[in-house]
Design a protein around this motif. Structure first.
Motif, PDB file in Angstrom:
ATOM      1  N   ALA A  93       0.860  -1.315  -0.099  1.00  0.00           N
ATOM      2  CA  ALA A  93      -0.082  -0.041   0.031  1.00  0.00           C
ATOM      3  C   ALA A  93       0.658   1.096   0.000  1.00  0.00           C
ATOM      4  O   ALA A  93       0.228   2.534  -0.501  1.00  0.00           O
ATOM      5  CB  ALA A  93      -0.937  -0.009   1.232  1.00  0.00           C
ATOM      6  N   TYR A  96       1.016   4.120  -2.821  1.00  0.00           N
ATOM      7  CA  TYR A  96      -0.324   4.472  -3.247  1.00  0.00           C
ATOM      8  C   TYR A  96      -0.624   5.537  -1.967  1.00  0.00           C
ATOM      9  O   TYR A  96      -1.028   6.578  -2.254  1.00  0.00           O
ATOM     10  CB  TYR A  96      -1.577   3.683  -3.244  1.00  0.00           C
ATOM     11  N   ASP A  99       1.405   8.602  -2.472  1.00  0.00           N
ATOM     12  CA  ASP A  99       0.695   9.502  -3.329  1.00  0.00           C
ATOM     13  C   ASP A  99      -0.487  10.453  -2.879  1.00  0.00           C
ATOM     14  O   ASP A  99      -0.588  11.526  -3.298  1.00  0.00           O
ATOM     15  CB  ASP A  99       0.152   8.717  -4.640  1.00  0.00           C
ATOM     16  N   ASP A 246     -10.270   6.460  -4.951  1.00  0.00           N
ATOM     17  CA  ASP A 246      -9.386   6.385  -6.109  1.00  0.00           C
ATOM     18  C   ASP A 246      -8.163   5.233  -5.663  1.00  0.00           C
ATOM     19  O   ASP A 246      -7.878   4.457  -6.086  1.00  0.00           O
ATOM     20  CB  ASP A 246      -8.901   7.235  -6.856  1.00  0.00           C
ATOM     21  N   THR A 247      -7.679   5.549  -4.320  1.00  0.00           N
ATOM     22  CA  THR A 247      -6.599   5.073  -3.483  1.00  0.00           C
ATOM     23  C   THR A 247      -6.834   3.707  -3.308  1.00  0.00           C
ATOM     24  O   THR A 247      -6.147   2.650  -3.412  1.00  0.00           O
ATOM     25  CB  THR A 247      -6.118   5.759  -2.557  1.00  0.00           C
ATOM     26  N   ALA A 250      -6.974   1.469  -6.409  1.00  0.00           N
ATOM     27  CA  ALA A 250      -5.680   1.113  -6.925  1.00  0.00           C
ATOM     28  C   ALA A 250      -4.996   0.203  -5.929  1.00  0.00           C
ATOM     29  O   ALA A 250      -4.350  -0.830  -6.312  1.00  0.00           O
ATOM     30  CB  ALA A 250      -4.733   2.215  -6.867  1.00  0.00           C
ATOM     31  N   ILE A 251      -5.133   0.142  -4.418  1.00  0.00           N
ATOM     32  CA  ILE A 251      -4.426  -0.713  -3.660  1.00  0.00           C
ATOM     33  C   ILE A 251      -5.143  -2.045  -3.996  1.00  0.00           C
ATOM     34  O   ILE A 251      -4.428  -3.136  -4.074  1.00  0.00           O
ATOM     35  CB  ILE A 251      -4.554  -0.185  -2.233  1.00  0.00           C
ATOM     36  N   THR A 254      -4.147  -4.114  -6.716  1.00  0.00           N
ATOM     37  CA  THR A 254      -2.618  -4.558  -6.497  1.00  0.00           C
ATOM     38  C   THR A 254      -2.805  -5.919  -5.618  1.00  0.00           C
ATOM     39  O   THR A 254      -1.739  -6.645  -5.784  1.00  0.00           O
ATOM     40  CB  THR A 254      -1.922  -3.612  -6.127  1.00  0.00           C
TER      41      THR A 254
END
Length: 255
Positions: A93, A96, A99, A246-247, A250-251, A254
């Motif tokens: 994590a 991300y 960011d 959004d985060t 994304a995580i 992954t």
């Protein structure tokens, strides 16, 4: 004149189809037959059968000769054990979350559940001079924190009732939710929005937005954006919600 490349495309169409089959076996409640898999993946039986044959020879699937149903093979067990042993949610994590910290300029927390508490395993400080109370390795109540409430919102009715029976909702601030009924209403909203809010419930003058991290029914933890409340007007809060979602996406992609 532009040219096209295949650099961003996955290599091996058969491998992709094999993964689709394995994902289908993982997702189904009842072990499927060849017809079930073909129908579910909208692929021809001959193609599916050839791939299943290879997967079976490798021990990744097995077929019940009586019922004609397919099952995931035990060959996956050592892979799963290795993956679990080496998995580190912080390592996955962190890029991300960094960011997210850079975009919000606020403190980002990552926590996991231990003994019905949220344990902070990573904290990326805001570049501003204001420091919040939480520390890595410290714990916080699930009912009063954004990360904790995001996790509670993933619980089924039985798990939630067990939590209420074993935990008194003691106020941390004048704003803490202290009745199961009100907390359940809050959790329902979290389920609908995908975002949990701690509005000075865990620490006065601090506002947090949190989200759980889960995939394929597995809960990995939760993360949050924490900020002094005065720095979060309505417009900025809406932007933070979008960034948080959004985060999370994304995580989870992954994981």
């Amino acid at each position: 004149m532009g040219t096209t490349t295949n650099e961003s495309k996955p290599y091996g169409t058969v491998l992709i189809k094999a993964k689709d089959i394995l994902d289908f076996l993982l997702a189904t409640t009842d072990p499927p037959t060849l017809s079930d898999i073909s129908r579910g993946l909208h692929a021809s039986k001959p193609t599916i059968l050839k791939i299943l044959g290879t997967l079976e020879s490798l021990g990744f699937v097995w077929r019940d000769t009586t019922t004609k149903q397919y099952f995931l093979g035990t060959q996956f067990v050592p892979y799963a054990q290795k993956a679990i042993a080496t998995f580190n949610i912080v390592r996955v994590a962190r890029p991300y979350l960094e960011d997210l910290r850079d975009k919000t300029q606020e403190t980002i927390n990552l926590g996991i559940v231990r003994d019905n508490k949220m344990i902070l395993v990573e904290k990326l400080e805001s570049p501003t001079s204001i420091k919040l109370q939480s520390t890595i390795g410290g714990s916080m109540n699930m009912y009063s924190s954004a990360m904790g409430k995001a996790v509670l919102a993933t619980y089924d009715a039985k798990e939630l009732q067990a939590y209420f029976k074993s935990h008194k909702l003691t106020p941390m601030t004048p704003h803490t939710i202290t009745t199961p009924t009100k907390l359940q209403q809050d959790l329902k909203t979290i389920q609908e929005l995908g975002v949990a809010i701690d509005n000075e419930e865990n620490e006065e003058e601090v506002y947090c937005l949190g989200a759980a991290l889960q995939k394929n029914g597995e809960l990995y933890g939760a993360f949050s954006i924490s900020t002094p409340k005065y720095r979060l007007p309505k417009e900025r809060r809406a932007a933070f919600v979008r960034l948080l979602l959004d985060t999370r996406h994304a995580i989870e992609n992954t994981l």
